[in-house]
Design an enzyme around this catalytic site. Structure first.
Site, PDB file in Angstrom:
ATOM      1  N   CYS A   2      -6.233  -6.008  -5.022  1.00  0.00           N
ATOM      2  CA  CYS A   2      -7.562  -5.525  -5.370  1.00  0.00           C
ATOM      3  C   CYS A   2      -8.566  -6.670  -5.265  1.00  0.00           C
ATOM      4  O   CYS A   2      -8.201  -7.824  -5.109  1.00  0.00           O
ATOM      5  CB  CYS A   2      -7.563  -4.957  -6.786  1.00  0.00           C
ATOM      6  N   ARG A  27     -10.050  -5.477   0.492  1.00  0.00           N
ATOM      7  CA  ARG A  27      -8.864  -5.703  -0.340  1.00  0.00           C
ATOM      8  C   ARG A  27      -8.426  -4.436  -1.072  1.00  0.00           C
ATOM      9  O   ARG A  27      -7.359  -4.418  -1.694  1.00  0.00           O
ATOM     10  CB  ARG A  27      -9.149  -6.818  -1.358  1.00  0.00           C
ATOM     11  N   TRP A  75      -7.018  -1.099  -5.099  1.00  0.00           N
ATOM     12  CA  TRP A  75      -5.956  -0.509  -4.294  1.00  0.00           C
ATOM     13  C   TRP A  75      -4.882  -0.087  -5.278  1.00  0.00           C
ATOM     14  O   TRP A  75      -4.307  -0.902  -5.996  1.00  0.00           O
ATOM     15  CB  TRP A  75      -5.410  -1.523  -3.297  1.00  0.00           C
ATOM     16  N   ASN A  99      -6.245  -7.971 -11.208  1.00  0.00           N
ATOM     17  CA  ASN A  99      -5.558  -7.854  -9.928  1.00  0.00           C
ATOM     18  C   ASN A  99      -4.125  -8.322 -10.131  1.00  0.00           C
ATOM     19  O   ASN A  99      -3.889  -9.363 -10.734  1.00  0.00           O
ATOM     20  CB  ASN A  99      -6.255  -8.722  -8.874  1.00  0.00           C
ATOM     21  N   GLY A 100      -3.149  -7.563  -9.638  1.00  0.00           N
ATOM     22  CA  GLY A 100      -1.757  -7.920  -9.789  1.00  0.00           C
ATOM     23  C   GLY A 100      -0.973  -6.797 -10.448  1.00  0.00           C
ATOM     24  O   GLY A 100      -1.402  -5.645 -10.463  1.00  0.00           O
ATOM     25  N   GLU A 480       4.636  -5.200  17.100  1.00  0.00           N
ATOM     26  CA  GLU A 480       3.258  -5.401  16.627  1.00  0.00           C
ATOM     27  C   GLU A 480       2.329  -4.336  17.197  1.00  0.00           C
ATOM     28  O   GLU A 480       1.446  -3.826  16.499  1.00  0.00           O
ATOM     29  CB  GLU A 480       2.786  -6.802  17.020  1.00  0.00           C
ATOM     30  N   LYS A 484       0.147  -1.743  14.922  1.00  0.00           N
ATOM     31  CA  LYS A 484      -1.304  -1.578  15.029  1.00  0.00           C
ATOM     32  C   LYS A 484      -1.670  -0.101  15.146  1.00  0.00           C
ATOM     33  O   LYS A 484      -2.598   0.377  14.504  1.00  0.00           O
ATOM     34  CB  LYS A 484      -1.846  -2.350  16.243  1.00  0.00           C
ATOM     35  N   GLU A 487      -1.079   1.774  11.827  1.00  0.00           N
ATOM     36  CA  GLU A 487      -1.996   1.401  10.758  1.00  0.00           C
ATOM     37  C   GLU A 487      -3.331   2.131  10.848  1.00  0.00           C
ATOM     38  O   GLU A 487      -3.883   2.559   9.831  1.00  0.00           O
ATOM     39  CB  GLU A 487      -2.265  -0.110  10.803  1.00  0.00           C
ATOM     40  N   HIS A 503      20.730   3.570  23.844  1.00  0.00           N
ATOM     41  CA  HIS A 503      21.721   3.614  22.764  1.00  0.00           C
ATOM     42  C   HIS A 503      21.281   4.540  21.638  1.00  0.00           C
ATOM     43  O   HIS A 503      21.613   4.314  20.476  1.00  0.00           O
ATOM     44  CB  HIS A 503      21.989   2.205  22.235  1.00  0.00           C
ATOM     45  N   LYS A 599      -6.083  -5.416   2.660  1.00  0.00           N
ATOM     46  CA  LYS A 599      -5.956  -6.600   3.497  1.00  0.00           C
ATOM     47  C   LYS A 599      -4.964  -7.619   2.950  1.00  0.00           C
ATOM     48  O   LYS A 599      -4.128  -8.126   3.672  1.00  0.00           O
ATOM     49  CB  LYS A 599      -7.333  -7.259   3.648  1.00  0.00           C
TER      50      LYS A 599
END
Length: 604
Positions: A2, A27, A75, A99-100, A480, A484, A487, A503, A599
């Site tokens: 956050c 964030r 968040w 935050n946490g 990656e 992307k 996301e 396979h 983020k």
């Protein structure tokens, strides 16, 4: 993960708080809120969703004169993203933002409820303000009550608290989550969980260490450690310009950050490339003494950079290299040997799982190195050594230039290992340095390429999924590329080694399965081509990215002809970033703030 802001001073408190939250909205943007204590009276506002909703709620609220204010953009971790669960959280006469994660919150909550405390939210944060007021009511002075509150918390936290008992004061504490205190020439006090919230408001800041707590008031700053011993504040300077954090005419920060990769990669390389050597002045040569293995550890995009660079460490550095996902390493009871250099990679330097693995490695006696974008971050302060990527502020949640600069640093570091251990000949080293010098030009976005991708993107808005496939170092790049797309477009995508499709995954092949094939000319091209042909024969839709035309591709994105696979790697990276972005834009998504993400991931 956050965002937290705070302000103590005589100017427009509401405007300062909202402006700071705008810089931190990346964030977390499930909800936001502010609380202002002025003339011993609180005003508070909360809103679900993006910050614009809070701005609308506070449109008629004005502040003037001396006040204490705190703000938060959330968040969600504990409790759904509702207005009740939004911060700040209220006691009888106090407010808190946090935050946490408070790991023992349920234990504390049960005890407080038994004492008569009334909880409104589902959050762990609310226990902080009720515990504080319980201790206050028990006879402790405000700061003593705050100190005792903090001592009873287990977990990670950055906390700001204001109370009517000391109306011109903001209490603060930090452990495991970032918190910065700033001052300016007018002796106003500012708080932020990132530099971005403070740029332009103050020039001197204190990057709080774990265990530190204190308060700010009209008369100054009181700072102490976890043992209540006074700490002399150490101030660092803060940049004055916000220009690098603005969109500069681009539609999204992500787009701007893709385009500026050429510039920031130049910054990453500057001063580190001699004609015949890699120079890391920030590293002590003794760092590699006695080292026989490198263990790379990271999360998300940084993990993909770690995985890709592992090919380079073994191929160029001739050193045994392993790669770990930080959230897995923490709990697998790993065998950590002291002849291993433990390297963590993080854009923010605050990623909770990665930070904890760094602490594990240090406790086990390993030498540690961090590759990071943020100076003075928790990881930079914790590790034995640090290499900064110099990417600048990255506001798009889906990382782009951070990945590019991480890859450049790790490529350079693999060569640094090779030259230090004398496992590379002079001519090969010079050629590699020459290739590194070409990278900023390779990642420059050309209008015709971007326009081709923009037009092509309309074909990839539906279907039942994507496979991004590649071999060797292009397999992590495929991972990656898939990340992307996931996301920001919310479409299902997987990265896979090209040779593994037969396979199992090839069973999914049909026209509605889109395959993004990474086909570098200079690295296992014929092998990759054969794998893609297997998919094409089963009617999968193929989009090939290569400098060699592929006749069986349904779509083809040409890259420039290069004579080395690493240059193909960096140009393909840009293509994947642009393709994901353009698909997401066509789907009408907020590219910079994808749902459910934030983020800086400072929770497990």
């Amino acid at each position: 993960m956050c965002g937290i802001v705070g302000y103590l001073g005589k100017h427009d408190t509401k405007a300062i708080l909202l402006d700071g939250l705008k810089e931190l909205e990346y964030r977390g943007y499930d909800s936001a809120g502010i609380a202002v204590l002025q003339a011993e009276e609180f005003s508070y506002f909360k809103a679900v969703g993006k910050l614009a909703n809070l701005e609308a709620k506070t449109a008629d609220f004005t502040t003037s004169g001396f006040a204490a204010g705190i703000g938060h953009t959330r968040w969600a971790t504990h409790g759904k993203p509702t207005e009740i669960n939004a911060h700040p959280h209220l006691g009888d006469a106090s407010y808190v933002v946090h935050n946490g994660i408070i790991e023992n919150y349920q234990e504390l909550k049960n005890a407080l409820i038994s004492e008569g405390a009334h909880f409104l939210s589902q959050t762990d944060t609310e226990v902080i303000v009720h515990l504080f007021e319980s201790l206050l009511n028990g006879g402790l002075k405000p700061f003593d009550a705050f100190r005792e509150t903090v001592s009873r918390l287990k977990g990670a936290y950055a906390i700001l608290l204001v109370t009517k008992q000391m109306p011109e004061t903001i209490f603060f504490a930090k452990h495991g989550s970032p918190m910065i205190v700033g001052v300016n020439e007018s002796d106003e006090k500012f708080f932020g969980s990132s530099d971005a919230a403070l740029i332009g408001k103050c020039h001197r800041v204190i990057y709080l260490e774990d265990g530190q707590l204190g308060f700010v008031s009209r008369t100054g700053i009181h700072l102490e450690d976890a043992h209540a011993a006074a700490v002399v504040p150490h101030f660092a300077s803060l940049p004055e310009s916000k220009l690098s954090a603005q969109k500069e005419g681009f539609r999204f920060f992500m787009e701007k950050e893709i385009y500026e990769q050429s510039e920031v990669l130049s910054d990453t390389l500057i001063g580190r490339l001699a004609e015949d050597a890699i120079l890391f002045d920030e590293l002590n040569p003794s760092l590699l003494e006695g080292i026989n293995e490198i263990k790379l550890c990271a999360c998300g995009t940084s993990y993909h950079a770690a995985l890709a660079s592992s090919y380079l460490f073994e191929r160029l550095g001739k050193i045994r290299t392993s790669v770990e996902i930080a959230s897995e390493l923490r709990y697998k009871e790993p065998l950590l040997c002291t002849d291993t250099l433990f390297v963590v990679i993080s854009q923010s330097g605050e990623t909770a799982d990665t930070l904890e693995t760094l602490k594990m490695a240090k406790a086990a006696g390993l030498k540690t190195l961090v590759v990071c974008n943020v100076d003075n971050s928790s990881m930079v302060r914790e590790a034995d050594a640090a290499i900064l990527t110099r990417a600048g502020i990255e506001k798009g949640v889906a990382s782009t230039k951070a990945f590019a600069t991480q890859m450049a640093v790790l490529w350079m570091f693999s060569l640094y290992v090779a030259q230090t251990k004398d496992t590379i000949d002079a001519e090969t080293l010079r050629k590699q340095i020459g290739l590194l010098r070409e990278v900023p030009a390779v990642v420059r976005v050309h209008d015709d390429l971007h326009e081709r991708i923009r037009r092509l993107s309309k074909r990839y808005l539906h279907g039942h999924g994507f496979f991004f496939i590649g071999r060797d170092i292009f397999f992590p790049l495929a991972l990656e590329g898939a990340l992307k797309l996931k996301e920001i477009s919310y479409l299902h995508a997987e990265g896979y080694p090209s040779g593994e499709m037969k396979h199992g995954p090839i069973a999914l092949a049909d026209p509605e399965l889109f395959t993004i094939a990474l086909m570098p000319k200079n690295l296992l091209y014929d092998k990759t081509k054969s794998n893609v042909e297997e998919l094409s024969a089963r009617d999968a839709t193929i989009c090939a990215i290569s400098d060699v035309p592929f006749e069986k591709a349904d779509d083809f994105i040409p890259i420039a002809a290069h004579d080395h696979y690493m240059l193909e790697f960096f140009e393909t990276m840009v293509v994947l970033q642009l393709l994901s972005m353009e698909i997401a834009i066509r789907l009408g998504n907020d590219v910079d703030m994808p749902r459910n993400l934030a983020k800086s991931v400072t929770v497990e």
